[in-house]
Design an enzyme around this catalytic site. Structure first.
Site, PDB file in Angstrom:
ATOM      1  N   GLU A  28    -142.560  14.605  19.510  1.00 34.26           N
ATOM      2  CA  GLU A  28    -142.550  14.614  18.054  1.00 34.26           C
ATOM      3  C   GLU A  28    -144.093  14.414  17.550  1.00 34.26           C
ATOM      4  OE1 GLU A  28    -140.456  11.648  15.800  1.00 34.26           O
ATOM      5  OE2 GLU A  28    -140.781  12.785  14.131  1.00 34.26           O
ATOM      6  N   LYS A  38    -140.086  18.162  18.596  1.00 39.12           N
ATOM      7  CA  LYS A  38    -139.577  17.817  17.220  1.00 39.12           C
ATOM      8  C   LYS A  38    -140.963  17.842  16.157  1.00 39.12           C
ATOM      9  CE  LYS A  38    -137.385  14.005  14.616  1.00 39.12           C
ATOM     10  NZ  LYS A  38    -136.378  13.096  14.609  1.00 39.12           N
TER      11      LYS A  38
HETATM   12  P1  13P Z   1    -137.081  12.105   8.993  1.00 41.93           P
HETATM   13  O1  13P Z   1    -136.034  13.271   8.942  1.00 41.93           O
HETATM   14  O2  13P Z   1    -136.605  11.244   7.927  1.00 41.93           O
HETATM   15  O3  13P Z   1    -138.515  12.557   8.922  1.00 41.93           O
HETATM   16  O4  13P Z   1    -137.177  11.075  10.097  1.00 41.93           O
HETATM   17  C1  13P Z   1    -137.151  11.794  11.659  1.00 41.93           C
HETATM   18  C2  13P Z   1    -137.798  11.047  12.380  1.00 41.93           C
HETATM   19  O5  13P Z   1    -137.019  10.670  13.578  1.00 41.93           O
HETATM   20  C3  13P Z   1    -139.213  10.496  12.154  1.00 41.93           C
HETATM   21  O6  13P Z   1    -139.509   9.918  13.364  1.00 41.93           O
END
Ligand code: 13P
Length: 351
Positions: A178, A220
């Site tokens: 991510e 992500k």
């Molecule tokens: P949000 O969808 O609220 O951005 O959170 C996703 C997430 O896992 C952030 O690390």
């Protein structure tokens, strides 16, 4: 170590058609802020009560493939004594775990962050797998400002993401990589595109150099949006087009799926953007969701810490899960927001 096929299967299952991931892995500080907004004190008990209502919501497995848990939650038990990972497995939902230790100020830089948590990670991953986790998440945070992000910040975060991903695969867990470019600020969508593209390019360079198997991971990313304070806001189709263009330029086709974060967008807009992307025709990867706020906000507002609101909160959560499930096939329309929360969106919206 798990058989290689297990990792490919898990990655594909997490992005199965019509389904996506719930991110319920808020750290202590974040959940405290979210609870404070609805006047709930954050205690071990209140955190479990809230997360248990999400994780036990009956039927969620129709639209939710996996849940990202926080360290505290994966060790807890539901009211009936069932370990939380088992609660999920019974619904056919794959348990996952956030393994980074948060974004901290980057040394010798101003306003930039680097994510920590690599020390002892190999041992923690082994333990999480024993506790039932089958995938793991690490979040890097990139801030857009006047002179940032610099290459230094981009590359140290990309390097750490790849070190995490390699260790996760070695431990038999699918890494969710991510790299979040924050959309706070007044920047244009063109600047979001440029930064997001640079970051994704660096991340895949590091992943390749560190021998991460693309077939055994998920990305992500943020969607490519106008900065939230930008006076000129790109519309839904512009966001969908820019986000897909960025991914096509940077993400190998071998990666099975993209699971977007919602990043502070409204529930409706996050769903509409995902839907618009899935209407743009066939892509090399599944386009799915791994939302935190955009799946939970309405449920949290309905709950407000009261046990007699649990059913209403679960119904809010299931409704959002169902709408995002519909967005997986481009079947979402804003009118569906108004549909009675009785699970009856119609066959084509749910398949
Ligand atoms: P949000 O969808 O609220 O951005 O959170 C996703 C997430 O896992 C952030 O690390």
């Amino acid at each position: 170590m798990a058989a290689v096929d297990d990792l490919a299967d898990t990655a594909r299952s997490l992005v199965a058609p019509g389904k996506g991931i719930l991110a319920a892995d808020e750290s202590g500080g974040t959940i405290e802020r979210r609870f404070a907004a609805v006047d709930v004190e954050s205690t071990e008990e209140s955190r479990l009560a809230y997360r248990e209502l999400l994780l036990t919501a009956e039927g969620a497995g129709r639209w939710i493939s996996g849940v990202i848990l926080f360290d505290e939650t994966i060790r807890q038990r539901a009211a009936d004594g069932t370990p939380i990972p088992e609660v999920l497995a019974r619904q056919g939902i794959i348990p996952g775990i956030k393994v980074d230790k948060g974004a901290k100020p980057l040394a010798l830089s101003t306003g930039e962050l680097v994510t920590e948590g690599l020390d002892g990670l190999r041992e923690r991953l082994t333990e999480y797998r024993e506790l039932g986790a089958r995938f793991a998440k690490w979040r890097a945070v990139i801030t857009i400002g006047a002179d940032i992000p610099g290459e230094y910040c981009i590359w140290v975060n990309a390097h750490a993401l790849a070190r995490f991903a390699a260790l996760a695969q070695e431990a038999g867990l699918v890494p969710i990589v991510e790299p979040e470019v924050l959309m706070d600020g007044g920047h244009s969508i063109a600047r979001s595109y440029a930064v997001t593209s640079r970051v994704q390019n660096a991340v895949f360079t590091e992943l390749r150099d560190q021998r991460v198997v693309f077939e055994h991971m998920l990305l992500k990313p943020n969607m490519v949006l106008s900065g939230y304070d930008c006076p000129n806001q790109a519309n839904i189709d512009e966001v969908a087009t820019a986000t897909l263009r960025c991914l096509r330029h940077n993400v190998p086709a071998a990666v099975p799926g993209i699971v977007f974060l919602s990043g502070g967008q409204s529930d409706e807009l996050a769903t509409a953007h995902l839907n618009a992307m899935n209407r743009l025709g066939h892509q090399p990867w599944q386009l799915s969701f791994s939302f935190g706020r955009a799946l939970q906000a309405s449920a949290l507002r309905a709950w407000r810490g009261r046990s007699n609101n649990v059913a209403e909160a679960q119904s809010e959560y299931l409704h959002r899960a169902q709408l995002n499930g519909a967005a997986r096939s481009g079947a979402y329309t804003p009118e569906l927001e108004q549909v009675k929360r009785d699970g009856s969106l119609g066959a084509e919206a749910t398949c």
